[in-house]
Structures are given as C-alpha cells and as structure tokens.
Motif scaffolding. Structure first.
Motif, PDB file in Angstrom:
ATOM      1  N   ILE A  83       0.931  -1.474  -0.301  1.00  0.00           N
ATOM      2  CA  ILE A  83      -0.198  -0.287  -0.170  1.00  0.00           C
ATOM      3  C   ILE A  83       1.229   0.915   0.107  1.00  0.00           C
ATOM      4  CG2 ILE A  83      -1.681   1.151   1.090  1.00  0.00           C
ATOM      5  CD1 ILE A  83      -2.883  -1.402   2.937  1.00  0.00           C
ATOM      6  N   ALA A  84       1.006   2.279  -1.626  1.00  0.00           N
ATOM      7  CA  ALA A  84       1.201   3.903  -0.973  1.00  0.00           C
ATOM      8  C   ALA A  84      -0.010   4.432  -1.804  1.00  0.00           C
ATOM      9  CB  ALA A  84       2.623   3.225  -1.870  1.00  0.00           C
ATOM     10  N   ARG A  85       0.192   5.441  -0.749  1.00  0.00           N
ATOM     11  CA  ARG A  85      -0.409   6.549  -1.525  1.00  0.00           C
ATOM     12  C   ARG A  85      -2.474   6.160  -0.819  1.00  0.00           C
ATOM     13  NH1 ARG A  85       0.950   9.851  -6.692  1.00  0.00           N
ATOM     14  NH2 ARG A  85      -0.536  11.350  -5.630  1.00  0.00           N
ATOM     15  N   HIS A  86      -3.061   6.178  -2.322  1.00  0.00           N
ATOM     16  CA  HIS A  86      -4.404   5.718  -2.074  1.00  0.00           C
ATOM     17  C   HIS A  86      -4.673   4.048  -3.106  1.00  0.00           C
ATOM     18  CE1 HIS A  86      -4.022   8.674  -5.515  1.00  0.00           C
ATOM     19  NE2 HIS A  86      -4.678   7.273  -5.888  1.00  0.00           N
ATOM     20  N   HIS A  87      -2.758   3.335  -2.550  1.00  0.00           N
ATOM     21  CA  HIS A  87      -3.320   2.882  -4.078  1.00  0.00           C
ATOM     22  C   HIS A  87      -2.559   0.947  -3.762  1.00  0.00           C
ATOM     23  CE1 HIS A  87      -3.310   5.400  -7.876  1.00  0.00           C
ATOM     24  NE2 HIS A  87      -2.563   5.800  -6.856  1.00  0.00           N
ATOM     25  N   LEU A  88      -3.346   0.547  -4.275  1.00  0.00           N
ATOM     26  CA  LEU A  88      -2.706  -0.734  -3.680  1.00  0.00           C
ATOM     27  C   LEU A  88      -2.156  -1.989  -5.139  1.00  0.00           C
ATOM     28  CD1 LEU A  88      -3.427  -3.321  -2.007  1.00  0.00           C
ATOM     29  CD2 LEU A  88      -5.006  -3.684  -3.201  1.00  0.00           C
ATOM     30  N   TYR A  89      -0.716  -1.953  -4.437  1.00  0.00           N
ATOM     31  CA  TYR A  89       0.298  -2.501  -5.667  1.00  0.00           C
ATOM     32  C   TYR A  89       0.810  -4.746  -5.250  1.00  0.00           C
ATOM     33  CZ  TYR A  89       1.460   2.186  -6.081  1.00  0.00           C
ATOM     34  OH  TYR A  89       1.661   3.525  -5.959  1.00  0.00           O
ATOM     35  N   GLY A  90       1.425  -5.101  -6.139  1.00  0.00           N
ATOM     36  CA  GLY A  90       1.917  -5.892  -6.224  1.00  0.00           C
ATOM     37  C   GLY A  90       3.337  -6.234  -6.668  1.00  0.00           C
ATOM     38  N   TYR A  91       3.850  -7.186  -5.952  1.00  0.00           N
ATOM     39  CA  TYR A  91       5.749  -7.186  -6.491  1.00  0.00           C
ATOM     40  C   TYR A  91       5.907  -5.574  -6.456  1.00  0.00           C
ATOM     41  CZ  TYR A  91       4.596 -11.450  -8.256  1.00  0.00           C
ATOM     42  OH  TYR A  91       3.814 -12.959  -8.593  1.00  0.00           O
ATOM     43  N   THR A  92       5.669  -4.921  -5.451  1.00  0.00           N
ATOM     44  CA  THR A  92       6.768  -3.530  -5.346  1.00  0.00           C
ATOM     45  C   THR A  92       7.490  -3.750  -3.521  1.00  0.00           C
ATOM     46  OG1 THR A  92       4.607  -2.263  -4.329  1.00  0.00           O
ATOM     47  CG2 THR A  92       5.100  -2.715  -6.502  1.00  0.00           C
ATOM     48  N   GLY A  93       8.072  -2.774  -3.077  1.00  0.00           N
ATOM     49  CA  GLY A  93       8.571  -2.923  -1.836  1.00  0.00           C
ATOM     50  C   GLY A  93       8.210  -1.025  -1.935  1.00  0.00           C
ATOM     51  N   VAL A  94       7.883  -0.761  -0.738  1.00  0.00           N
ATOM     52  CA  VAL A  94       7.578   0.410  -0.043  1.00  0.00           C
ATOM     53  C   VAL A  94       8.121   0.365   0.581  1.00  0.00           C
ATOM     54  CG1 VAL A  94       5.957   2.142   1.158  1.00  0.00           C
ATOM     55  CG2 VAL A  94       5.285   0.518  -0.967  1.00  0.00           C
ATOM     56  N   LEU A  95       8.986   1.700   1.023  1.00  0.00           N
ATOM     57  CA  LEU A  95      10.163   2.769   1.418  1.00  0.00           C
ATOM     58  C   LEU A  95       9.933   3.552   2.925  1.00  0.00           C
ATOM     59  CD1 LEU A  95      13.484   1.706   3.273  1.00  0.00           C
ATOM     60  CD2 LEU A  95      13.996   2.715   1.727  1.00  0.00           C
ATOM     61  N   THR A  96       9.212   3.672   3.729  1.00  0.00           N
ATOM     62  CA  THR A  96       9.293   4.992   4.758  1.00  0.00           C
ATOM     63  C   THR A  96      10.341   5.032   5.740  1.00  0.00           C
ATOM     64  OG1 THR A  96       6.631   4.427   4.356  1.00  0.00           O
ATOM     65  CG2 THR A  96       7.330   6.196   5.965  1.00  0.00           C
ATOM     66  N   VAL A  97      11.029   6.061   5.809  1.00  0.00           N
ATOM     67  CA  VAL A  97      11.432   6.478   6.719  1.00  0.00           C
ATOM     68  C   VAL A  97      10.962   8.065   7.543  1.00  0.00           C
ATOM     69  CG1 VAL A  97      13.709   6.267   5.334  1.00  0.00           C
ATOM     70  CG2 VAL A  97      13.105   8.165   5.370  1.00  0.00           C
ATOM     71  N   PHE A  98      11.144   7.244   9.195  1.00  0.00           N
ATOM     72  CA  PHE A  98      11.047   9.288  10.053  1.00  0.00           C
ATOM     73  C   PHE A  98      12.250   9.234  10.515  1.00  0.00           C
ATOM     74  CE2 PHE A  98       7.515   4.874  11.145  1.00  0.00           C
ATOM     75  CZ  PHE A  98       6.920   6.158  11.266  1.00  0.00           C
ATOM     76  N   VAL A  99      12.049  11.264  10.644  1.00  0.00           N
ATOM     77  CA  VAL A  99      12.753  12.173   9.701  1.00  0.00           C
ATOM     78  C   VAL A  99      13.006  12.579  11.524  1.00  0.00           C
ATOM     79  CG1 VAL A  99      13.549  11.775   8.249  1.00  0.00           C
ATOM     80  CG2 VAL A  99      12.344  13.402   8.189  1.00  0.00           C
ATOM     81  N   ASP A 100      14.169  12.719  11.291  1.00  0.00           N
ATOM     82  CA  ASP A 100      14.341  14.134  12.757  1.00  0.00           C
ATOM     83  C   ASP A 100      13.760  15.827  11.940  1.00  0.00           C
ATOM     84  OD1 ASP A 100      14.036  16.015  14.288  1.00  0.00           O
ATOM     85  OD2 ASP A 100      17.091  15.689  14.061  1.00  0.00           O
ATOM     86  N   GLY A 101      12.321  16.097  12.367  1.00  0.00           N
ATOM     87  CA  GLY A 101      11.485  16.662  11.539  1.00  0.00           C
ATOM     88  C   GLY A 101      12.529  18.452  11.586  1.00  0.00           C
ATOM     89  N   GLU A 102      13.918  18.333  12.672  1.00  0.00           N
ATOM     90  CA  GLU A 102      14.543  19.775  12.605  1.00  0.00           C
ATOM     91  C   GLU A 102      15.472  20.413  12.095  1.00  0.00           C
ATOM     92  OE1 GLU A 102      16.306  19.683  17.295  1.00  0.00           O
ATOM     93  OE2 GLU A 102      14.303  19.708  17.330  1.00  0.00           O
TER      94      GLU A 102
END
Length: 415
Positions: A396-415
């Motif tokens: 799942i990424a944005r409003h889409h449902l994918y297949g055979y993909t990778g979704v990488l999300t990083v939490f970052v320091d907002g400062e």
C-alpha cells in the motif's frame, strides 16, 4: 534526535524469540542517542507464529509496560536491519518515540477519525486481503488523511491472518482500549503533521515499450492501445511470434503491464515508472480479438506500458528510491558531491530515526540474487538505520494497492 530501538530473532519457540528481541530492545534503550521511553510498538511476525499472535502481544505488553500502543501484522517473512526471515518462525519489533498527541492507533473497533485535537496527516496501514472491496477501503482511508498518503501492506499468511492494534490511554482519549489481535478489515496507526516522514515506492519493473493510451478494453482484456491491436504491440515489443509458441510463452510469462490514469505519474523521462503506476500480470492472450488479458480491469483512457521484472531492474529501482530519499533529506550535500564528481556518503542517515520496509512476498531472497540482498541494498544506500518490516501479500502506498513492489518509509528528525 533519538533512534528507534529495534529487535529481531528467529526461534522454534516464540517465548525464546521474544526474549532475544527484548534483550536487544532493552540494550538499545539504555544507549545514548536511542529512545529511552518509547510508547508506540511496531510488531511483525511470520505466519509460523500466527496462531500464537495474542500470546506474543500480551507477553510484550507485560514486559514493556511503557509501550502503551501497538500495531503490526503477519507476513510470509519479516525483516530487520539487513536481515530477512522468510518461511521460518521469526518476529521483528521497532519501538517509536513520538509525541502522544501525534499518533493514533485504529482498527475496526476504534475507527480512524479526526477530532479531539488530532488531525490524521499520514497513516501506516495493515489490511486483510480477504476483506471485501479492500482496494476501495484503502482509497477511502486515504481520504481521511490530510495528505492522502498511506503506506503499509496486506497481511500474508498460510494460517491465521492477524493484525495487531492495541491502544492505551496515551494517544486516543475517549476511545479506551482499541483491542489487541484482529482478523479482517483494516488497522494501523495514523500520524499527525508533527511526525516527519519520507516514503517511496519501488516497482522493480522497467518498461520495454512506449506508454500508450487504452482505446478499447473488455473486462480484463486489453483490446487496442492507441488504436492498434494490443497483442500485436506486445509481440512486437517482445520480438516473438505466435508461430513459435514455446518462445512466445516464455517471453510473455516474464512480461507485465503498467497502468496509470490521466494526470497520474506514468513513465518518467528517465524511463522509470512513476509512483501512480499499477503493475499487473499478463494472464493470457486472445488471438481472436488480438487482445491481452491482464490481472486488472483496464479502463479506456488509461495509459499502459508493457514491462518486465528481473534482478537487475529490481535492484536498480530500489537504489533509485533510496537515492531520492537521501536527496530529499540532504539535498545540499548531494549537490555538493555532484559538483565535485564524488559519490555522496550516506550522511542522510543522521536524520533518519527509523524505517519501515514493506516488500512483496514474491520479491525476497532469490528475486534479488541472494538471501538478504534486498535489505542489504537498502542498508548500503541509507546507512545503518533502524529498520523493520514484513513481506506482504500486496503493498500500500498513497491510495493505491500494489503487487510485487517495495514501499520504503523513513521517520526523520523534523528539525
């Protein structure tokens, strides 16, 4: 900036695996620069542990009473750091240190909604593929957030299909306890505007023919593209003929179709697919109508491009999204290195507190050439950042449902 503690382990007996994970988490929580009192836990287990999901969650809750909120699910495999555990009993945990008023765990018992001082900005989503109209529910969930951005995946299990969604008193005032272990529907955690994150999708596929407009379709059969027979265009792109059926079949089996709608990101000038492209398998051909049957119902007006996946394309595209994340986090450093004709070192990791990687169950291991190669590629590009995730039945990424993909999300320091 504080790093998110992570722990991962494999063991035939889940209490032993939990003990190993807890030892890692506690050791990191005592280290300088790591979160000492995190309150949100991300828990991913392989399906070998699915029948013990409730016992595992209760065990971790008892051992980590300060972690008041939990979310997660089951996968065919889980990952952490540069390690992946596929088809073996394992679990992976990350403890996130986020302001209590900047996230909210939700589930079917405690649905996501704005109010009481909380406005959903983005959300980590876990879903059951057997839920009716799951793609529509994902799109509806995206509409409940300010940005429309979701990330996550579908649970994948050969046994019980479970999701974790436990909410304490810290971030969901008025909701009470959101539960523990669920089956069916959607669950996850929504984040407020104060939680800074960057997310990218890797398709792992490369177009082998120009993008064309769907001008005729019937059900799941592409009939014409730019007014020309879809089957002829595909055979031309593959340089095969139905007169040599064995060769043609082998080529078609390696071929897929990328679909995008008007206004969406289709094929970039770089030759890569945009994030809005949905890649679907070819499931047959219709010689009588010169059509191509795909695992989707294409609509007239959409755009389609024949594409293929292989190890080289998958690794190159994964490296591309890691580079995009680094560039967004450290744009000046990337530009300076380019001016000096040098490769920038992965200093973007200085701003990354933790990462979540959701990959398709069909991508792990052999698809990248060796066990752990997919995660090692991420680590090589981003540095030694805390990372957990799972191998899903759909991404799942944005409003889409994918297949055979990778979704990488990083939490970052907002400062």
């Amino acid at each position: 900036m504080t790093l998110f503690p992570t722990g991962h382990a494999t063991h035939p007996q889940w209490p032993m695996a939990c003990g190993l994970v807890l030892a890692q988490l506690r050791a990191q929580m005592a280290l300088p620069g790591h979160a000492a009192a995190p309150t949100l836990g991300l828990l991913y287990i392989t399906d070998h542990y699915a029948s013990e999901a409730r016992a595992i969650l209760e065990y971790l809750q008892a051992e980590l009473p300060g972690v008041t909120d939990w979310t997660g699910t089951v996968g065919i495999g889980v990952c952490a750091g540069n390690a992946e555990y596929i088809d073996e009993p394992a679990l992976s945990v990350m403890l996130c240190d986020l302001p209590a008023d900047q996230y909210r765990v939700f589930s079917g018992v405690a649905p996501l909604s704005a109010g009481r001082g909380f406005a959903p900005h983005t959300a980590l989503i876990h879903a059951d593929a057997q839920t009716p109209d799951v793609a529509e529910l994902i799109a509806e969930m995206a509409e409940r957030t300010a940005t429309g951005y979701l990330f996550g995946g579908l649970a994948a299990s050969r046994g019980d299909v479970v999701q974790f969604a436990a909410s304490g008193h810290g971030n969901a005032p008025g909701q009470g306890a959101a539960g523990g272990v669920f089956s069916g529907g959607l669950s996850g955690v929504a984040f407020g505007e104060g939680v800074a994150l960057v997310s990218r999708v890797t398709q792992g596929a490369q177009p082998i023919a120009p993008e064309r407009e769907v001008t005729a379709a019937d059900g799941n059969v592409l009939l014409t593209l730019d007014g020309e027979p879809a089957l002829d265009l595909m055979l031309d792109a593959l340089q095969v003929s139905l007169n040599a059926p064995r060769e043609a079949l082998d080529a078609v089996r390696r071929t897929l179709v990328g679909l995008s709608s008007p206004g969406d990101q289709g094929v970039h000038r770089t030759g890569n697919f945009g994030a809005d492209v949905i890649v679907r398998h070819i499931i047959g051909v219709d010689p009588g109508r010169q059509g191509v049957a795909i695992a989707e119902h294409p609509r007239v007006g959409q755009r389609a491009a024949f594409c293929q996946r292989d190890r080289q394309a998958a690794r190159a595209d994964l490296m591309r999204i890691c580079a995009e994340i680094r560039e967004e986090l450290e744009p000046e450093e990337i530009l300076d290195a380019a001016a000096l004709h040098e490769a920038p070192s992965p200093h973007a990791s200085r701003r990354i507190r933790g990462a979540i990687y959701v990959s398709c169950a069909g991508r792990g291991g052999p698809h990248f050439g060796a066990p752990g190669a997919e995660l090692q590629t991420v680590r090589q590009a981003l540095g030694d950042v805390p990372l957990v995730g799972f191998f899903a039945g759909g991404e799942i990424a944005r409003h889409h449902l994918y297949g055979y993909t990778g979704v990488l999300t990083v939490f970052v320091d907002g400062e």
